[in-house]
Motif scaffolding. Structure first.
Motif, PDB file in Angstrom:
ATOM      1  N   ARG A 185       0.823  -1.210   0.000  1.00 38.18           N
ATOM      2  CA  ARG A 185       0.000   0.000   0.000  1.00 38.18           C
ATOM      3  C   ARG A 185       0.854   1.256   0.000  1.00 38.18           C
ATOM      4  N   HIS A 186       2.125   1.120   0.346  1.00 35.60           N
ATOM      5  CA  HIS A 186       3.018   2.281   0.406  1.00 35.60           C
ATOM      6  C   HIS A 186       4.155   2.149  -0.600  1.00 35.60           C
ATOM      7  N   ASN A 187       3.954   1.290  -1.608  1.00 30.34           N
ATOM      8  CA  ASN A 187       4.999   1.041  -2.591  1.00 30.34           C
ATOM      9  C   ASN A 187       5.208   2.261  -3.485  1.00 30.34           C
ATOM     10  N   GLY A 188       6.422   2.393  -3.958  1.00 32.77           N
ATOM     11  CA  GLY A 188       6.739   3.473  -4.880  1.00 32.77           C
ATOM     12  C   GLY A 188       7.555   4.558  -4.225  1.00 32.77           C
ATOM     13  N   ALA A 189       8.871   4.488  -4.410  1.00 36.74           N
ATOM     14  CA  ALA A 189       9.761   5.527  -3.891  1.00 36.74           C
ATOM     15  C   ALA A 189      10.068   6.511  -5.010  1.00 36.74           C
ATOM     16  N   SER A 190       9.899   7.785  -4.731  1.00 35.57           N
ATOM     17  CA  SER A 190      10.102   8.824  -5.745  1.00 35.57           C
ATOM     18  C   SER A 190      11.548   9.306  -5.734  1.00 35.57           C
ATOM     19  N   PHE A 191      12.065   9.627  -6.913  1.00 35.82           N
ATOM     20  CA  PHE A 191      13.402  10.214  -7.033  1.00 35.82           C
ATOM     21  C   PHE A 191      13.246  11.732  -7.055  1.00 35.82           C
ATOM     22  N   LEU A 192      13.510  12.368  -5.925  1.00 36.57           N
ATOM     23  CA  LEU A 192      13.423  13.828  -5.854  1.00 36.57           C
ATOM     24  C   LEU A 192      14.716  14.461  -6.367  1.00 36.57           C
ATOM     25  N   GLY A 193      14.571  15.569  -7.074  1.00 36.96           N
ATOM     26  CA  GLY A 193      15.739  16.309  -7.537  1.00 36.96           C
ATOM     27  C   GLY A 193      16.037  16.131  -9.004  1.00 36.96           C
ATOM     28  N   LEU A 194      15.237  15.341  -9.715  1.00 33.13           N
ATOM     29  CA  LEU A 194      15.424  15.143 -11.149  1.00 33.13           C
ATOM     30  C   LEU A 194      14.549  16.103 -11.944  1.00 33.13           C
ATOM     31  N   GLN A 195      14.894  16.302 -13.196  1.00 33.21           N
ATOM     32  CA  GLN A 195      14.071  17.107 -14.086  1.00 33.21           C
ATOM     33  C   GLN A 195      13.022  16.213 -14.746  1.00 33.21           C
ATOM     34  N   GLY A 196      12.221  15.588 -13.914  1.00 34.33           N
ATOM     35  CA  GLY A 196      11.176  14.698 -14.385  1.00 34.33           C
ATOM     36  C   GLY A 196      10.730  13.791 -13.255  1.00 34.33           C
ATOM     37  N   VAL A 197       9.559  13.195 -13.415  1.00 34.73           N
ATOM     38  CA  VAL A 197       8.997  12.306 -12.388  1.00 34.73           C
ATOM     39  C   VAL A 197       9.447  10.878 -12.660  1.00 34.73           C
ATOM     40  N   VAL A 198      10.160  10.299 -11.702  1.00 28.27           N
ATOM     41  CA  VAL A 198      10.606   8.903 -11.778  1.00 28.27           C
ATOM     42  C   VAL A 198      10.230   8.232 -10.467  1.00 28.27           C
ATOM     43  N   VAL A 199       9.523   7.112 -10.559  1.00 28.09           N
ATOM     44  CA  VAL A 199       9.091   6.368  -9.379  1.00 28.09           C
ATOM     45  C   VAL A 199       9.663   4.963  -9.444  1.00 28.09           C
ATOM     46  N   LYS A 200      10.323   4.569  -8.366  1.00 28.78           N
ATOM     47  CA  LYS A 200      10.926   3.234  -8.268  1.00 28.78           C
ATOM     48  C   LYS A 200       9.993   2.329  -7.472  1.00 28.78           C
ATOM     49  N   VAL A 215       2.690  13.842 -11.191  1.00 32.98           N
ATOM     50  CA  VAL A 215       2.481  14.574 -12.444  1.00 32.98           C
ATOM     51  C   VAL A 215       1.437  15.664 -12.224  1.00 32.98           C
ATOM     52  N   ARG A 216       0.338  15.308 -11.543  1.00 34.02           N
ATOM     53  CA  ARG A 216      -0.699  16.310 -11.268  1.00 34.02           C
ATOM     54  C   ARG A 216      -0.149  17.449 -10.414  1.00 34.02           C
ATOM     55  N   GLU A 217       0.709  17.104  -9.450  1.00 31.02           N
ATOM     56  CA  GLU A 217       1.289  18.116  -8.569  1.00 31.02           C
ATOM     57  C   GLU A 217       2.382  18.936  -9.253  1.00 31.02           C
ATOM     58  N   ASP A 218       2.827  18.468 -10.422  1.00 28.15           N
ATOM     59  CA  ASP A 218       3.962  19.108 -11.105  1.00 28.15           C
ATOM     60  C   ASP A 218       5.143  19.216 -10.145  1.00 28.15           C
ATOM     61  N   LEU A 219       5.440  18.091  -9.493  1.00 25.94           N
ATOM     62  CA  LEU A 219       6.385  18.090  -8.376  1.00 25.94           C
ATOM     63  C   LEU A 219       7.787  18.570  -8.735  1.00 25.94           C
ATOM     64  N   PRO A 220       8.391  18.139  -9.859  1.00 26.57           N
ATOM     65  CA  PRO A 220       9.744  18.644 -10.161  1.00 26.57           C
ATOM     66  C   PRO A 220       9.808  20.166 -10.252  1.00 26.57           C
ATOM     67  N   ARG A 221       8.797  20.770 -10.880  1.00 31.69           N
ATOM     68  CA  ARG A 221       8.798  22.233 -10.983  1.00 31.69           C
ATOM     69  C   ARG A 221       8.671  22.875  -9.609  1.00 31.69           C
ATOM     70  N   LYS A 222       7.790  22.319  -8.762  1.00 34.74           N
ATOM     71  CA  LYS A 222       7.628  22.888  -7.426  1.00 34.74           C
ATOM     72  C   LYS A 222       8.902  22.756  -6.605  1.00 34.74           C
TER      73      LYS A 222
END
Length: 344
Positions: A282-297, A318-325
């Motif tokens: 239920r908590h799977n999916g680690a995000s790579f913060l700091g990249l110029q794009g959304v990548v989920v491991k 993607v909805r949050e536009d996280l890399p830009r934020k």
């Protein structure tokens, strides 16, 4: 939800593409605006898709890739070779604007190395960090790094803290409490890297609350907890193992004598609901913060449910536009620092 298109590394993970395809088909059924690109060997993927009836192929297409990155492949070798690997092709599609995010259950080191090489990091970021939501007594805590950076200096920990704070705010946490994971809460505790990072964070424009111990993390004392990847990965895997062991031991206790079975008839439904809330999938999916794009491991051993959660996490970012934020947030923080020794 507006239309989204994600690239899924269909050849990664411990169990091959069959479960990955099943998770993708389930997500397409659940989210009508979602489009997915399965990246991998076309013949194999078409054979698997043929076993799934009623798939909307207008929202699911195959992006060809002839090579596969194994779980034992070294990142340095992957960077130099396997130019047509599914993981690399997926990241190139993201770089070229063909998709909005990448999800992979493949080799973590290779995914990190290729992400940095293909996508590049945001300005001011030396290394991306893996982050995931960890369940706590009061909700969730964002923990980073989870294994992408085994050796970190104070500057890396400092950057992780800033990115974690911005990510938590993007998810609706106002003034998130940021802490460094340490062997004690006193200022004199910890190694040199942690102490140096703490000194820098005390001057940062975030809500830094100091050190937190492992038990404090689970009590919900912080919204963002920062550590190096070695510690974070050990903590994550130990937590998953402990949760699984406790659940199994409790169920075993209720399978004893008649009195235990009667008690279990009442208690087990509640315990199973709790276990369902805490199950790693239920908590799977680690995000790579700091990249110029959304990548989920996704976890390499994740099943269909876990892979669905990872895809949903990528859609949310993607909805949050996280890399830009994160990029904008970092620049705003650094503009107000006024520190002459800043390297970021």
């Amino acid at each position: 939800m507006s239309a989204q298109i994600l690239a899924i590394d269909a050849m990664g993970g411990d169990f091959g593409p069959r479960g990955i395809v099943q998770a993708c088909v389930a997500c397409l059924s659940k989210y009508p605006s979602l489009h997915l690109a399965l990246v991998g060997q076309p013949k194999l993927l078409e054979e698997i898709l043929a076993t799934h009836r009623g798939v909307d192929r207008s929202r699911l297409y195959i992006l060809p890739a002839t090579e596969v990155i194994g779980m034992s492949d070294k990142p340095s070798q992957v960077l130099r070779g396997k130019l047509d690997a599914s993981m690399r092709v997926a990241l190139q599609a993201l770089r070229d604007g063909k998709v909005q995010a990448v999800v992979s259950a493949g080799n973590t080191g290779a995914l990190m190395a290729l992400s940095r090489h293909v996508l590049k990091t945001l300005p001011g970021v030396d290394r991306p960090a893996m982050v995931a939501a960890i369940p706590t007594r009061t909700g969730h805590c964002q923990l980073l790094d989870l294994g992408a950076n085994v050796d970190c200096d104070a500057e890396h920990l400092y950057q992780f803290a800033l990115m974690g704070a911005v990510a938590a705010e993007a998810q609706g946490v106002m003034q998130p409490r940021v802490a460094l994971l340490n062997v004690g809460t006193e200022e004199i505790k910890g190694n040199q890297q942690v102490k140096a990072a703490a000194a820098r964070l005390q001057r940062a424009s975030i809500n830094y609350i100091g050190f937190v111990e492992g038990d404090g993390l689970y009590r919900g004392e912080a919204d963002v907890v920062v550590c190096d990847g070695f510690v974070g990965n050990v903590l994550l895997k130990a937590s998953e193992g402990l949760a699984s062991m406790i659940g199994e031991r409790i169920e075993a206790q209720f399978n004893g004598g008649l009195a235990a079975r009667l008690a279990g008839a009442v208690a087990l439904p509640v315990l199973r609901r709790l276990r369902e809330e805490l199950v790693p999938a239920r908590h799977n999916g680690a995000s790579f913060l700091g990249l110029q794009g959304v990548v989920v491991k996704s976890h390499g051993a994740a099943g269909v449910q876990g892979l669905q959660v990872a895809i949903e996490r990528a859609c949310q970012q993607v909805r949050e536009d996280l890399p830009r934020k994160i990029g904008n947030g970092l620049q705003a923080m650094l503009a107000g620092r006024g520190e002459g020794d800043a390297r970021m």
